[in-house]
Every structure is written in structure tokens, then in C-alpha cells.
Design a protein around this motif. Structure first.
Motif, PDB file in Angstrom:
ATOM      1  N   LEU A  84       0.834  -1.203   0.000  1.00 59.78           N
ATOM      2  CA  LEU A  84       0.000   0.000   0.000  1.00 59.78           C
ATOM      3  C   LEU A  84       0.868   1.251   0.000  1.00 59.78           C
ATOM      4  N   ASP A  85       0.433   2.256  -0.755  1.00 63.80           N
ATOM      5  CA  ASP A  85       1.097   3.560  -0.734  1.00 63.80           C
ATOM      6  C   ASP A  85       0.238   4.491   0.118  1.00 63.80           C
ATOM      7  N   THR A  86       0.600   4.621   1.379  1.00 65.54           N
ATOM      8  CA  THR A  86      -0.213   5.401   2.314  1.00 65.54           C
ATOM      9  C   THR A  86       0.606   6.522   2.948  1.00 65.54           C
ATOM     10  N   ASN A  87      -0.118   7.513   3.457  1.00 66.72           N
ATOM     11  CA  ASN A  87       0.510   8.702   4.031  1.00 66.72           C
ATOM     12  C   ASN A  87       0.595   8.552   5.558  1.00 66.72           C
ATOM     13  N   ASN A  88       1.418   7.595   6.008  1.00 68.49           N
ATOM     14  CA  ASN A  88       1.529   7.323   7.439  1.00 68.49           C
ATOM     15  C   ASN A  88       2.309   8.415   8.156  1.00 68.49           C
ATOM     16  N   LYS A  89       2.227   8.404   9.482  1.00 67.30           N
ATOM     17  CA  LYS A  89       2.963   9.370  10.308  1.00 67.30           C
ATOM     18  C   LYS A  89       3.549   8.645  11.511  1.00 67.30           C
ATOM     19  N   THR A  90       4.747   9.026  11.896  1.00 67.44           N
ATOM     20  CA  THR A  90       5.407   8.413  13.050  1.00 67.44           C
ATOM     21  C   THR A  90       4.629   8.708  14.337  1.00 67.44           C
ATOM     22  N   ILE A  91       4.517   7.718  15.189  1.00 64.88           N
ATOM     23  CA  ILE A  91       3.869   7.908  16.492  1.00 64.88           C
ATOM     24  C   ILE A  91       4.863   8.594  17.431  1.00 64.88           C
ATOM     25  N   GLU A  92       4.539   9.791  17.851  1.00 59.93           N
ATOM     26  CA  GLU A  92       5.426  10.546  18.727  1.00 59.93           C
ATOM     27  C   GLU A  92       5.217  10.199  20.197  1.00 59.93           C
ATOM     28  N   LYS A  93       3.990   9.816  20.550  1.00 60.78           N
ATOM     29  CA  LYS A  93       3.710   9.384  21.922  1.00 60.78           C
ATOM     30  C   LYS A  93       2.572   8.384  21.887  1.00 60.78           C
ATOM     31  N   GLU A  94       2.603   7.430  22.811  1.00 63.44           N
ATOM     32  CA  GLU A  94       1.571   6.397  22.823  1.00 63.44           C
ATOM     33  C   GLU A  94       0.241   6.971  23.260  1.00 63.44           C
ATOM     34  N   LEU A  95      -0.813   6.292  22.865  1.00 64.76           N
ATOM     35  CA  LEU A  95      -2.162   6.751  23.179  1.00 64.76           C
ATOM     36  C   LEU A  95      -2.427   6.641  24.673  1.00 64.76           C
ATOM     37  N   LYS A  96      -2.862   7.727  25.272  1.00 68.42           N
ATOM     38  CA  LYS A  96      -3.308   7.753  26.659  1.00 68.42           C
ATOM     39  C   LYS A  96      -4.783   8.147  26.662  1.00 68.42           C
ATOM     40  N   VAL A  97      -5.632   7.217  27.021  1.00 70.09           N
ATOM     41  CA  VAL A  97      -7.074   7.488  27.024  1.00 70.09           C
ATOM     42  C   VAL A  97      -7.461   8.028  28.389  1.00 70.09           C
ATOM     43  N   PRO A  98      -7.952   9.257  28.476  1.00 70.88           N
ATOM     44  CA  PRO A  98      -8.308   9.821  29.785  1.00 70.88           C
ATOM     45  C   PRO A  98      -9.529   9.127  30.371  1.00 70.88           C
ATOM     46  N   TYR A  99      -9.594   9.074  31.704  1.00 69.64           N
ATOM     47  CA  TYR A  99     -10.795   8.530  32.330  1.00 69.64           C
ATOM     48  C   TYR A  99     -11.888   9.594  32.306  1.00 69.64           C
ATOM     49  N   LEU A 100     -13.039   9.227  31.777  1.00 74.25           N
ATOM     50  CA  LEU A 100     -14.192  10.131  31.735  1.00 74.25           C
ATOM     51  C   LEU A 100     -15.414   9.380  32.242  1.00 74.25           C
ATOM     52  N   THR A 101     -16.283  10.085  32.956  1.00 77.36           N
ATOM     53  CA  THR A 101     -17.514   9.446  33.411  1.00 77.36           C
ATOM     54  C   THR A 101     -18.491   9.324  32.258  1.00 77.36           C
ATOM     55  N   PHE A 102     -19.393   8.370  32.377  1.00 77.39           N
ATOM     56  CA  PHE A 102     -20.373   8.100  31.324  1.00 77.39           C
ATOM     57  C   PHE A 102     -21.387   9.241  31.259  1.00 77.39           C
ATOM     58  N   PRO A 103     -21.704   9.755  30.066  1.00 73.94           N
ATOM     59  CA  PRO A 103     -22.570  10.935  29.962  1.00 73.94           C
ATOM     60  C   PRO A 103     -24.055  10.594  30.035  1.00 73.94           C
ATOM     61  N   TYR A 104     -24.836  11.601  30.383  1.00 69.96           N
ATOM     62  CA  TYR A 104     -26.299  11.488  30.294  1.00 69.96           C
ATOM     63  C   TYR A 104     -26.681  11.827  28.860  1.00 69.96           C
TER      64      TYR A 104
END
Length: 479
Positions: free
Chosen positions: A190-210
Motif C-alpha cells: 500500500l502507498d499510504t501517508n503514514n505518520k510516526t507515532i510521537e507518543k503512545e495513546l493515553k485514554v483519559p478517564y471520563l464518566t459516562f454521559p447522560y
């Protein structure tokens, strides 16, 4: 899920009032009067006595009825865009452009989500595209059906390559053993426009919405969330509702994974007519969050009755579950749930299959009660139904105790900081805060206006609950 149910795949959970009305007409032709919403934002329904392909030809939108489990709906968090917190560059239009590019029915489960929302699960798919802070680039979390563990693709994926990458993985995934091999094969073909990962994904804790009721969206628009506790949506109501949307220039209807739907972009001048319309149909738009934070199998009356029993127990004991979600499962050992706490129903032993045996249950929860950790912890096994309310109440208290410690752990400063308190008032319906320091620009309340001096006609700027629904609270802040 009931395997006898057929499906209509609503790509990304996004449809138009015209398309949904067309689908309803198709289902009514088949003699149906109601439809279910699925956890992958699709429509589900029984279809007996109708031959395959008999109905599709009457659809103006080339609707396909899926009769087998071979194909999967694409899940997206388009439903959350512009109404909940979101990644700065990710707009509703971005989802629509990406979804439009999918010109094939995927066999893998594909999720396209924003990590700053909680209404749509991030990791319940085989290919989980999760927005990064880099504009138009996405992390890719991969867990192919034959893999034991998920892994992150080693580069970020460009928005406009998502379709090509997904299609390429569909063709080869059965022979791929790990993410390194996957990257090697795709990078070669595949010829794709990838990008280097500069930092790993950190998913913040969020409460479930109404996610129900009429809510403000920007300065002059609203969004509406509608929820049925039994997930049986009346086709005649939905058809009339689609007509209302068409007459009032409402362009999109969004299905959520929690068996509800949300309509965004309701003009201010249409609000009163919409409230009158809902009232005429007797639609309740103020369910307790105790009711709405549950994920149940579709068309499972036993699971629904168990949920009602547990909700009554919570209500009678004044137990708070704010921020928690619960799921009921008939698949012991399945590891693709997205609720904080899971109640698994155990199968009866084969030796007693011909006898009426009381079922037993297992109780599990995610680490830190956050489904995005993807780490299950067993809390109790083989317990009777009557024991479940007490166990879940214990877990609820454990959640709030742990929540406090997690906040201290992640936010505690390296040196002691003096804290002061000030009095604010908080809406008990949606937890919006009124602070005299800021006033309320939406309601034209000037800065410095004390809560006691607000007019009796004052309502919450978010959910429009009356002034009487606000309660005094102490807010701590660093000096």
C-alpha cells in the motif's frame, strides 16, 4: 444477540430522516410494527415468511437486509461530535467523509472513534481507529479474530487512508499472526501517508454521559436523545418523527450503542413544536441514569427483567451509579464488552439440562472500572440472583472509593499546595455548575450575580432544569 434477527447496517450509526423513513416503510411492508437497535449502531428485526431479496427492490436507498453474521456494521462516534468533549480537529464532517469512502461491506468489526468521548466504545472492534492529537491522523488498535491480544499498529493512519487500510487488512488478515507482520505486508503493498507515532495513546478517564432529553447545542441549536428501556421502537412513531425532521430541516439521525438515538442540529424555532410532538406521542425524555447505563442482549426478556430487578434495588437503597455502566451477558468468557461491570449468566450443566435449575451468575469489572483498560477482574462467581444487588452495591461504593484515590494518584502535586473552598450551586439533573464568578452568558446573567439573586424563572443553561434543581456545593481549588 438473538441469531434469528436480521439486520440493516447503518454505516457509522448515521442515517438521514429520508433514509430511515424509507427503511421503516420496507419493514412495515414485511408486516413489522417495531424495530430494535443493536450495539453496533445497526437495526435488528425478525423477518419470517419473507424470502431473501424480496423487500430490497422497493427501497429508494438501495437498502440491504443482512441475513447472516458474515458482515459487520462500522461503528463511529459521529453521534458524540459537537455535543460532548471532542478532539480539537475532529468534526462531524470528518466522520462523514471517512464513512462515505467505505464502498464495501466489512467482515471485520471496524470502530472509528474519538478518545475524548464515552458514548461509543473505543476497543470493541477488530480494527479500532482512534483519533490522535495530530490533525487527520489516527492510532490503529488491532485485535484480529484469531489473535489472543490486541496490539497497536506502529504508525498513525491518515484519515483518507482508513478505507484503503481496512480493505487491505480484510483481504489478508486470516494469514497474519502479529502486528509486525501486518505492518510489513501492508507497507509493501500500500502507498499510504503514514505518520510516526510521537507518543503512545493515553485514554483519559471520563464518566459516562447522560444522553437523553433536550439539550443545548451551541447558542441557538439543541440536540435530543431518546431512549426506550425495552429497546422496542415503534415504527409508526419513528415514521412520524422522520417526517417532523424532514419538515424542520434536521439532516441526521444517529443511533447509539446503548440502544437509543440522538438528533443534532435542532433549530431554536423548532424546539417548541418538537416538544409538543413528543408530548402528543407520550414520549418520556427524563429517564433516570440508573435506567440508561445498562447494556443488554437484544430481544432478551430474561435479561431485561434482571435489569429491572437490579435497578429497583439500587433505587430503593438510594445507591448512586453516576459514571458507572453495567452489562448483562449470556456469553461466559466473552471479552468484548464495553460496560464497567459485567454480569455473566452461567449455562446450566449438561447433566441437569432437562430440569428447571435456578441460574447462577458471575460478576466482573474492568480495572479502575474503565472499559478502555481492557483488563477484566473477577469479583464473584456462581452467585444466586438474590445476591447480585448487594454485590453490585459493594462494587458501586468500591468504584467511588477508588475514583478518589485514582484522582489523588494522578493529580497530586509533588509539593503540598494549600487549598481553599468556595460555594457554588450544581444542577442535579446534568451536574452543570453555576458560579457567580462567571455568571451565565447564555441566560444573560452578568458576572458577580449571586445564585440567590437569580430570577425564579432561571433554568440550567445545559439541560434547562429549573432553579429549584440546583443544590449548594463546596468547590476546592488551589490558592
Amino acid at each position: 444477540m438473538n441469531d434469528d434477527l436480521h439486520r440493516i447496517l447503518i454505516k457509522g450509526g448515521v442515517t438521514s430522516p429520508g433514509e430511515l423513513k424509507d427503511i421503516i416503510g420496507l419493514l412495515e411492508t414485511a408486516g413489522l410494527s417495531e424495530v430494535y437497535f443493536g450495539s453496533r449502531q445497526d437495526l435488528l428485526f425478525p423477518l419470517k415468511g419473507v424470502e431473501e431479496g424480496q423487500l430490497e427492490h422497493i427501497s429508494k436507498f438501495n437498502t440491504n437486509i443482512i441475513t447472516e453474521r458474515l458482515y459487520q456494521n462500522i461503528v463511529s462516534s459521529y453521534v458524540s461530535a459537537d455535543i460532548f468533549d471532542m478532539t480539537h480537529w475532529l468534526k462531524g464532517s470528518t466522520y462523514l467523509y471517512i464513512l462515505e469512502g467505505f464502498d464495501f461491506l466489512p467482515k471485520l468489526k471496524i470502530n472509528i472513534t474519538d478518545p475524548k468521548q464515552r458514548l461509543v466504545p473505543l476497543f470493541s472492534g477488530n480494527l479500532n481507529f482512534i483519533a490522535s492529537e495530530n490533525e487527520d491522523y489516527w492510532y490503529l488498535n488491532v485485535k484480529l479474530p484469531h489473535w489472543e491480544k490486541a496490539a497497536y499498529y506502529p504508525v498513525l493512519i491518515y484519515s483518507w487512508d482508513i478505507t484503503a487500510v481496512s480493505k487491505a487488512i480484510e483481504r489478508i488478515y486470516e494469514d497474519i499472526q502479529d502486528v509486525e507482520e501486518l505492518f510489513f505486508v501492508l507497507n509493501r503493498n500500500l502507498d499510504t501517508n503514514n505518520k510516526t507515532i510521537e507518543k503512545e495513546l493515553k485514554v483519559p478517564y471520563l464518566t459516562f454521559p447522560y444522553y437523553e432529553g433536550m439539550n443545548r447545542m451551541g447558542l441557538d441549536q439543541y440536540w435530543l436523545g431518546l431512549y426506550w428501556r425495552n429497546n422496542r421502537y415503534d415504527l409508526s412513531f419513528l415514521k412520524e418523527f422522520c417526517g417532523f425532521c424532514l419538515d424542520n430541516s434536521i439532516g441526521k439521525i444517529c443511533i447509539t450503542p446503548w440502544k437509543s438515538f440522538i438528533v443534532k442540529g435542532i433549530q431554536k424555532q423548532s424546539r417548541q413544536a418538537l416538544e409538543r410532538f413528543l408530548g402528543q406521542w407520550g414520549i418520556n425524555v427524563r429517564h433516570s441514569q440508573l435506567e440508561m447505563n445498562w447494556h443488554l442482549p437484544v430481544d432478551d426478556n430474561e435479561a431485561l427483567e434482571l435489569k429491572k430487578f437490579l435497578v429497583r434495588s439500587f433505587d430503593q437503597n438510594d445507591i448512586s451509579t453516576y459514571g458507572l455502566t453495567f452489562g448483562i451477558s449470556n456469553d461466559v468468557g466473552k471479552r468484548s464488552h464495553f460496560a464497567s461491570v459485567i454480569i455473566e449468566k452461567n449455562s446450566s450443566p449438561t447433566i441437569v439440562k432437562d430440569f428447571d435449575v435456578r441460574p447462577t451468575y458471575n460478576v466482573l469489572h474492568f480495572e479502575n472500572f474503565d472499559p478502555n483498560t481492557q483488563k477484566y477482574l473477577a469479583y464473584a462467581q456462581d452467585v444466586d440472583k438474590i445476591e447480585l444487588p448487594g454485590l453490585l452495591m459493594e462494587l458501586s461504593k468500591k468504584y467511588f472509593d477508588q475514583l478518589g484515590r485514582e484522582v489523588e494518584k494522578t493529580e497530586a502535586p509533588k509539593k503540598a499546595i494549600e487549598q481553599e473552598t468556595k460555594t457554588i450551586h450544581q444542577c442535579q439533573s446534568c451536574f452543570t455548575v453555576y458560579d457567580p464568578l462567571y455568571g451565565d452568558s447564555i441566560a444573560e446573567i452578568s458576572v458577580g450575580t449571586a445564585f440567590e439573586d437569580l430570577p425564579e424563572t432561571y433554568v440550567c443553561s445545559v439541560c434547562e432544569a429549573p432553579k429549584s434543581q440546583f443544590e449548594k456545593a463546596e468547590l476546592k481549588f488551589s490558592s
